[in-house]
Design a protein around this motif. Structure first.
Motif, PDB file in Angstrom:
ATOM      1  N   GLY A 146       0.822  -1.195   0.000  1.00  0.00           N
ATOM      2  CA  GLY A 146       0.000   0.000   0.000  1.00  0.00           C
ATOM      3  C   GLY A 146       0.857   1.245   0.000  1.00  0.00           C
ATOM      4  N   GLU A 147       0.195   2.377   0.278  1.00  0.00           N
ATOM      5  CA  GLU A 147       0.929   3.633   0.294  1.00  0.00           C
ATOM      6  C   GLU A 147       0.296   4.606   1.284  1.00  0.00           C
ATOM      7  OE1 GLU A 147       0.692   5.201  -3.663  1.00  0.00           O
ATOM      8  OE2 GLU A 147      -1.399   5.773  -3.455  1.00  0.00           O
ATOM      9  N   TRP A 148       1.101   5.560   1.707  1.00  0.00           N
ATOM     10  CA  TRP A 148       0.629   6.617   2.582  1.00  0.00           C
ATOM     11  C   TRP A 148       0.041   7.723   1.728  1.00  0.00           C
ATOM     12  CZ3 TRP A 148       0.301   5.991   7.645  1.00  0.00           C
ATOM     13  CH2 TRP A 148       1.094   5.020   8.245  1.00  0.00           C
ATOM     14  N   ARG A 149      -1.144   8.184   2.095  1.00  0.00           N
ATOM     15  CA  ARG A 149      -1.813   9.259   1.374  1.00  0.00           C
ATOM     16  C   ARG A 149      -1.974  10.458   2.303  1.00  0.00           C
ATOM     17  NH1 ARG A 149      -6.519  11.605   1.008  1.00  0.00           N
ATOM     18  NH2 ARG A 149      -7.334  12.354  -0.934  1.00  0.00           N
ATOM     19  N   LEU A 150      -1.558  11.623   1.815  1.00  0.00           N
ATOM     20  CA  LEU A 150      -1.767  12.852   2.579  1.00  0.00           C
ATOM     21  C   LEU A 150      -3.257  13.170   2.529  1.00  0.00           C
ATOM     22  CD1 LEU A 150      -0.611  15.300   4.109  1.00  0.00           C
ATOM     23  CD2 LEU A 150      -0.371  16.430   1.884  1.00  0.00           C
ATOM     24  N   VAL A 151      -3.900  13.196   3.694  1.00  0.00           N
ATOM     25  CA  VAL A 151      -5.341  13.431   3.736  1.00  0.00           C
ATOM     26  C   VAL A 151      -5.698  14.825   4.229  1.00  0.00           C
ATOM     27  CG1 VAL A 151      -6.007  11.000   3.887  1.00  0.00           C
ATOM     28  CG2 VAL A 151      -5.570  12.291   5.987  1.00  0.00           C
ATOM     29  N   ALA A 152      -4.790  15.452   5.009  1.00  0.00           N
ATOM     30  CA  ALA A 152      -5.108  16.786   5.539  1.00  0.00           C
ATOM     31  C   ALA A 152      -3.839  17.537   5.915  1.00  0.00           C
ATOM     32  CB  ALA A 152      -6.016  16.671   6.764  1.00  0.00           C
ATOM     33  N   ILE A 153      -3.933  18.853   5.797  1.00  0.00           N
ATOM     34  CA  ILE A 153      -2.925  19.757   6.342  1.00  0.00           C
ATOM     35  C   ILE A 153      -3.687  20.638   7.323  1.00  0.00           C
ATOM     36  CG2 ILE A 153      -1.152  21.467   5.865  1.00  0.00           C
ATOM     37  CD1 ILE A 153      -1.058  20.399   2.979  1.00  0.00           C
ATOM     38  N   ASP A 154      -3.348  20.502   8.584  1.00  0.00           N
ATOM     39  CA  ASP A 154      -4.134  21.094   9.667  1.00  0.00           C
ATOM     40  C   ASP A 154      -3.399  22.278  10.296  1.00  0.00           C
ATOM     41  OD1 ASP A 154      -5.470  21.645  12.091  1.00  0.00           O
ATOM     42  OD2 ASP A 154      -6.047  19.550  12.348  1.00  0.00           O
ATOM     43  N   PHE A 155      -3.980  23.466  10.188  1.00  0.00           N
ATOM     44  CA  PHE A 155      -3.453  24.686  10.795  1.00  0.00           C
ATOM     45  C   PHE A 155      -4.327  25.103  11.983  1.00  0.00           C
ATOM     46  CE2 PHE A 155      -2.403  24.595   6.354  1.00  0.00           C
ATOM     47  CZ  PHE A 155      -1.076  24.963   6.317  1.00  0.00           C
ATOM     48  N   GLY A 156      -5.218  24.216  12.387  1.00  0.00           N
ATOM     49  CA  GLY A 156      -6.223  24.556  13.389  1.00  0.00           C
ATOM     50  C   GLY A 156      -5.832  24.214  14.816  1.00  0.00           C
ATOM     51  N   ILE A 157      -6.840  23.877  15.602  1.00  0.00           N
ATOM     52  CA  ILE A 157      -6.693  23.648  17.033  1.00  0.00           C
ATOM     53  C   ILE A 157      -5.764  22.476  17.332  1.00  0.00           C
ATOM     54  CG2 ILE A 157      -7.942  23.119  19.168  1.00  0.00           C
ATOM     55  CD1 ILE A 157      -8.503  25.929  18.008  1.00  0.00           C
ATOM     56  N   GLU A 158      -5.833  21.407  16.541  1.00  0.00           N
ATOM     57  CA  GLU A 158      -4.966  20.253  16.789  1.00  0.00           C
ATOM     58  C   GLU A 158      -3.499  20.633  16.647  1.00  0.00           C
ATOM     59  OE1 GLU A 158      -5.608  17.124  17.953  1.00  0.00           O
ATOM     60  OE2 GLU A 158      -7.597  17.940  18.287  1.00  0.00           O
ATOM     61  N   ALA A 159      -3.150  21.401  15.636  1.00  0.00           N
ATOM     62  CA  ALA A 159      -1.766  21.858  15.457  1.00  0.00           C
ATOM     63  C   ALA A 159      -1.355  22.736  16.635  1.00  0.00           C
ATOM     64  CB  ALA A 159      -1.611  22.609  14.137  1.00  0.00           C
ATOM     65  N   GLN A 160      -2.239  23.627  17.032  1.00  0.00           N
ATOM     66  CA  GLN A 160      -1.948  24.506  18.169  1.00  0.00           C
ATOM     67  C   GLN A 160      -1.765  23.700  19.449  1.00  0.00           C
ATOM     68  OE1 GLN A 160      -5.114  27.404  18.257  1.00  0.00           O
ATOM     69  NE2 GLN A 160      -4.706  28.036  16.151  1.00  0.00           N
ATOM     70  N   HIS A 161      -2.566  22.654  19.617  1.00  0.00           N
ATOM     71  CA  HIS A 161      -2.476  21.794  20.798  1.00  0.00           C
ATOM     72  C   HIS A 161      -1.084  21.169  20.922  1.00  0.00           C
ATOM     73  CE1 HIS A 161      -3.620  18.834  23.825  1.00  0.00           C
ATOM     74  NE2 HIS A 161      -3.134  17.904  23.043  1.00  0.00           N
ATOM     75  N   HIS A 162      -0.469  20.837  19.795  1.00  0.00           N
ATOM     76  CA  HIS A 162       0.857  20.222  19.779  1.00  0.00           C
ATOM     77  C   HIS A 162       1.979  21.257  19.662  1.00  0.00           C
ATOM     78  CE1 HIS A 162      -0.635  16.138  19.603  1.00  0.00           C
ATOM     79  NE2 HIS A 162      -1.404  16.449  18.589  1.00  0.00           N
ATOM     80  N   ASP A 163       1.632  22.561  19.727  1.00  0.00           N
ATOM     81  CA  ASP A 163       2.605  23.638  19.560  1.00  0.00           C
ATOM     82  C   ASP A 163       3.302  23.582  18.212  1.00  0.00           C
ATOM     83  OD1 ASP A 163       2.114  24.833  22.041  1.00  0.00           O
ATOM     84  OD2 ASP A 163       3.487  23.452  23.046  1.00  0.00           O
ATOM     85  N   ASP A 164       2.555  23.223  17.170  1.00  0.00           N
ATOM     86  CA  ASP A 164       3.075  23.155  15.811  1.00  0.00           C
ATOM     87  C   ASP A 164       2.476  24.266  14.959  1.00  0.00           C
ATOM     88  OD1 ASP A 164       4.681  20.874  16.148  1.00  0.00           O
ATOM     89  OD2 ASP A 164       2.966  19.554  15.857  1.00  0.00           O
ATOM     90  N   GLU A 165       3.186  24.610  13.901  1.00  0.00           N
ATOM     91  CA  GLU A 165       2.642  25.545  12.916  1.00  0.00           C
ATOM     92  C   GLU A 165       1.527  24.857  12.132  1.00  0.00           C
ATOM     93  OE1 GLU A 165       3.422  28.823  12.407  1.00  0.00           O
ATOM     94  OE2 GLU A 165       4.679  28.626  14.173  1.00  0.00           O
ATOM     95  N   PHE A 166       1.762  23.582  11.811  1.00  0.00           N
ATOM     96  CA  PHE A 166       0.749  22.795  11.109  1.00  0.00           C
ATOM     97  C   PHE A 166       1.076  21.323  11.243  1.00  0.00           C
ATOM     98  CE2 PHE A 166       4.028  23.598   7.998  1.00  0.00           C
ATOM     99  CZ  PHE A 166       4.137  22.422   7.267  1.00  0.00           C
ATOM    100  N   LEU A 167       0.081  20.490  10.940  1.00  0.00           N
ATOM    101  CA  LEU A 167       0.233  19.037  10.922  1.00  0.00           C
ATOM    102  C   LEU A 167      -0.030  18.554   9.505  1.00  0.00           C
ATOM    103  CD1 LEU A 167      -1.980  18.085  14.009  1.00  0.00           C
ATOM    104  CD2 LEU A 167       0.513  18.240  13.975  1.00  0.00           C
ATOM    105  N   MET A 168       0.762  17.588   9.052  1.00  0.00           N
ATOM    106  CA  MET A 168       0.439  16.871   7.830  1.00  0.00           C
ATOM    107  C   MET A 168      -0.085  15.514   8.285  1.00  0.00           C
ATOM    108  SD  MET A 168       3.149  17.561   4.783  1.00  0.00           S
ATOM    109  CE  MET A 168       2.856  18.962   3.733  1.00  0.00           C
ATOM    110  N   CYS A 169      -1.292  15.188   7.875  1.00  0.00           N
ATOM    111  CA  CYS A 169      -1.962  13.982   8.339  1.00  0.00           C
ATOM    112  C   CYS A 169      -2.005  12.956   7.213  1.00  0.00           C
ATOM    113  CB  CYS A 169      -3.369  14.312   8.805  1.00  0.00           C
ATOM    114  SG  CYS A 169      -3.411  15.694   9.979  1.00  0.00           S
ATOM    115  N   PHE A 170      -1.470  11.774   7.473  1.00  0.00           N
ATOM    116  CA  PHE A 170      -1.384  10.711   6.474  1.00  0.00           C
ATOM    117  C   PHE A 170      -2.204   9.509   6.915  1.00  0.00           C
ATOM    118  CE2 PHE A 170       2.431  13.175   5.874  1.00  0.00           C
ATOM    119  CZ  PHE A 170       2.642  13.173   4.497  1.00  0.00           C
TER     120      PHE A 170
END
Length: 156
Positions: free
Chosen positions: A84-108
């Motif tokens: 199989g393969e990893w698929r990028l499903v979301a780029i998150d600049f919202g609350i979840e990214a802020q919760h982790h002290d990140d600028e953004f999350l790439m979700c696969f």
């Protein structure tokens, strides 16, 4: 948001942001746009509308997505998923990214080539955070630090 920034957003993020509500304690509102390849772009809510700072970040990241996505995929290699393969499903600049002290999350999400209903479906969020400024003045150039923040559904 000025009209020039809005025009850039529409080129990089060609769909309208729609309100979404995530479950949590407490539940919170965010905004989502979907890219032509079905990747979701999520930004925080700011007084009942999409965060203009979130949209500015999204434009910048979507425009340099190939490089950043390749960096994130390097962290997925040790997870050793086959068939199989990893698929990028979301780029998150919202609350979840802020919760982790990140600028953004790439979700696969892992997509198996042969669907097996009993198999787990791994989902990994890779956080991108700017390091603390190490120097001052014009020589400072930002660099993202990559870390896997959360991983669920991985079979061991």
């Amino acid at each position: 948001m000025n009209s020039n920034l809005h025009d850039l957003a529409m080129l990089a993020i060609p769909s309208e942001f729609l309100p979404i509500h995530r479950l949590g304690t407490p539940s919170y509102g965010e905004w989502m746009a979907v890219l032509p390849d079905s990747t979701e772009i999520i930004v925080a809510d700011a007084a009942g509308k999409p965060s203009s700072l979130g949209i500015e970040k999204a434009i910048s990241i979507v425009q340099s997505r190939a490089y950043l996505e390749a960096r994130a995929r390097q962290l997925l290699v040790p997870l050793g998923q086959e068939d199989g393969e990893w698929r990028l499903v979301a780029i998150d600049f919202g609350i979840e990214a802020q919760h982790h002290d990140d600028e953004f999350l790439m979700c696969f999400a892992f997509q198996a080539t042969k669907p097996n209903l009993a198999a787990t479906r791994p989902y990994v969020e890779i956080g991108f955070a700017l390091p603390v400024q190490l120097s001052t003045g014009p020589s400072f150039s930002p660099m993202f630090l990559l870390t896997i923040q959360t991983a669920t559904g991985l079979a061991g």
